[in-house]
Design a protein around this motif. Structure first.
Motif: not given
Length: 596
Positions: A471-475, A500-508
């Protein structure tokens, strides 16, 4: 002459013995006070001299006694040997010791120990000193270790308390952002200050608040007095009909044109049940007071604190009293229960009827004698006495009360600022025409300030069995495992985040299946109320169980009868993702503690 009279010691013996020791002590003390060098050998000689003088004096006293004894005891034979004489002397000295005072015994014992040839006693003293020193050092070491343990325990307790507070607040309640990052602000702050007569050296009561999906500058200021007007009659821009504060009780509940899934009959039954328990408040009735401007955490926590206050009042037969200038009213009125045309009397009555509370001013507070004060942190930590079904029923009832009165952009909040429309997020993404029919899902990504978020989700995972990281990483793999089986990968996916973690959106966005479906809320439509409504009215909601903001959205969806909450997920033995906790887990304190 009787035997006891013959054995009576010399009256001055023990006193003279003490005087000798006293003289030696006085000599030593005199040397210390006059600065004379007084070595240990000198001290020993002084004491030895006093002891020898006393011994000689003792012998002098003994001789007359023995003579008197020989003269008086005429029946003793002249041929008695030396042992008989020694035995008689021993008996005499025993009687002499029996008549000595405690002080004399102490002085003689001290002098005996300090005698130069008493090696055995010196060795005993030396060993005793070493043992006492060792015991003292050991005791100091144990005490120091105990103090360090207590200190470390206190530090650990403080650390855990700080972590608990950090987690509960979602951390960084005061975040400094440059003015250009404030959404909706035009012009510089300095220009506004100059315009309002606020100089650089003057004090300002401004706070940078970092809300879950938006950053805004809130200025804390006293309420501006507004005159009371006639009872509200406002014209709704959506229906073009006059509406009052109180809606008909049998009117179906809907938000942004989307009807709730709970039936009007069930809603009315629960409403009637709790409204019948609401009674007038007398001057001696206990009042649980919500007061002050200090809050514990942000929006998600504040809503929990308000609902916990209502819960405690229900459990203990209290009435919640709300000060008109307290922290809770800005939280509520910015999203619900807007004041219409400054009709404060009508608004106060509507608040009291809706939540079974008592609205109080400073003047009115003095008329009530039984006031119970409770800090906002204590409200957040409150644990209900009710069973889970009863707790869920009461909490969902009041959540529906909020959404029965959600703001539509008409009226002002308690600080007399124009309220926003709770439907701006839906309208900004899909337009007013599709706000009631658009199918979409929401991902609420909350990092919870890094390490603290990992710790809290780990604790939730231990209780619920959910994955401690998913639930934190949202892979992308995690999101697709939820949306694909229910056919939602072909519909818009709204992404809400704390940035706080833009990389999550970038991965999605990089994923070929999810990326094309990702929708971001326009800046002009993004605010905390709009994001809450977006999450609540979605067909599927994917959130973080460690976030109170996600938790409130999930609770509100259950209150309105919606399914499709995805928070407590884990892989089974076949490697497939599945829900591991029932839908009521967001209300279960065994799972979420005070966040429930």
């Amino acid at each position: 002459m009787t035997p006891s009279q013959r054995r009576r010691p010399c009256p001055s013996q023990e006193h003279q013995y003490a005087d000798d020791i006293t003289v030696g002590s006085q000599s030593f003390i005199s040397a210390l006070t006059t600065g004379t060098t007084y070595t240990s050998s000198t001290m020993m000689s002084t004491i030895s001299s006093a002891t020898n003088n006393n011994n000689g004096r003792k012998r002098r006293y003994n001789q007359p006694k023995l003579r008197r004894r020989d003269d008086d005891m005429s029946t003793i034979n002249d041929d008695d040997d030396e042992d008989t004489t020694y035995e008689s002397r021993s008996r005499y000295y025993v009687d002499d010791d029996d008549n000595m005072t405690i002080f004399s015994r102490y002085n003689r014992f001290t002098a005996t120990m300090m005698t130069a040839n008493n090696t055995k006693v010196k060795n005993i003293i030396a060993v005793s000193i070493v043992l006492f020193g060792f015991i003292a050092i050991l005791n100091s070491s144990i005490q120091l270790h105990h103090d360090d343990y207590n200190r470390n325990s206190k530090k650990l307790a403080v650390s855990l308390m700080q972590q608990e507070e950090l987690i509960s607040q979602n951390a960084h309640s005061l975040v400094a952002f440059p003015p250009v990052m404030i959404r909706g602000q035009q012009g510089s702050i300095a220009a506004k200050d100059e315009e309002n007569g606020i100089h650089e050296g003057a004090e300002r009561n401004l706070q940078w608040k970092y809300e879950p999906e938006t950053v805004e500058l809130r200025e804390q200021h006293p309420l501006v007095h507004r005159p009371n007007l006639d009872h509200l009659k406002v014209l709704s821009p959506q229906t073009n009909v006059n509406i009052a504060y109180d809606k008909p009780p049998n009117e179906p509940l809907s938000i942004c044109g989307r009807p709730a899934a709970i039936s009007p009959e069930q809603d009315l039954e629960i409403m009637t049940k709790f409204q019948n328990t609401c009674k007038p408040v007398g001057p001696n009735d206990p009042i649980l007071l919500i007061e002050g401007v200090e809050t514990f955490g942000r929006t998600g926590n504040n809503l929990i604190e308000f609902l916990h206050a209502l819960e405690r009042a229900q459990n203990e037969g209290l009435t919640v009293g709300i000060m008109i200038d307290s922290w809770v009213l800005p939280v509520i009125t910015q999203m619900w229960m807007a004041v219409q045309e400054n009709d404060m009397d009508g608004w106060k009555q509507h608040m009291e009827n809706t939540f079974c509370v008592k609205m109080l001013s400073r003047d009115e507070l003095s008329t009530y004698a039984n006031i119970i004060h409770m800090e906002t942190r204590e409200l957040f930590m409150y644990k209900t006495r009710q069973s889970l079904p009863d707790y869920v029923e009461f909490q969902t009832y009041h959540i529906r009360n909020l959404f029965r009165n959600y703001n539509t952009g008409v009226g002002v909040d308690i600080r007399h600022r124009n309220v926003n429309d709770m439907c701006t997020g839906i309208n900004g993404l899909f337009g007013p025409d599709k706000q009631s029919s658009q199918i979409y899902s929401v991902i609420h990504s909350r990092n919870l300030e890094g390490y603290a978020g990992h710790e809290l989700l780990g604790r939730v995972a231990k209780n619920s069995g959910c994955d401690p990281e998913a639930a934190l990483n949202m892979e992308p793999e995690y999101i697709k495992a939820i949306l694909e089986p229910i056919g939602m990968l072909n519909h818009p996916i709204v992404f809400l985040t704390d940035h706080q973690r833009p990389e999550i959106l970038e991965r999605l966005l990089a994923d070929k299946d999810i990326g094309p479906m990702i929708h971001l809320v326009p800046n002009e439509a993004s605010w905390v109320g709009g994001d809450i409504t977006l999450g609540i009215m979605a067909n599927a909601f994917i959130g973080n169980p460690a976030s109170t903001f996600s938790g409130f959205i999930a609770k509100s969806r259950l209150a309105l009868g919606f399914e499709g909450n995805y928070l407590f997920r884990a892989k089974n033995e076949n490697g497939e993702w599945e829900e591991v906790c029932e839908k009521r887990c967001v209300f279960w304190k065994r799972m979420l503690w005070n966040m429930a």
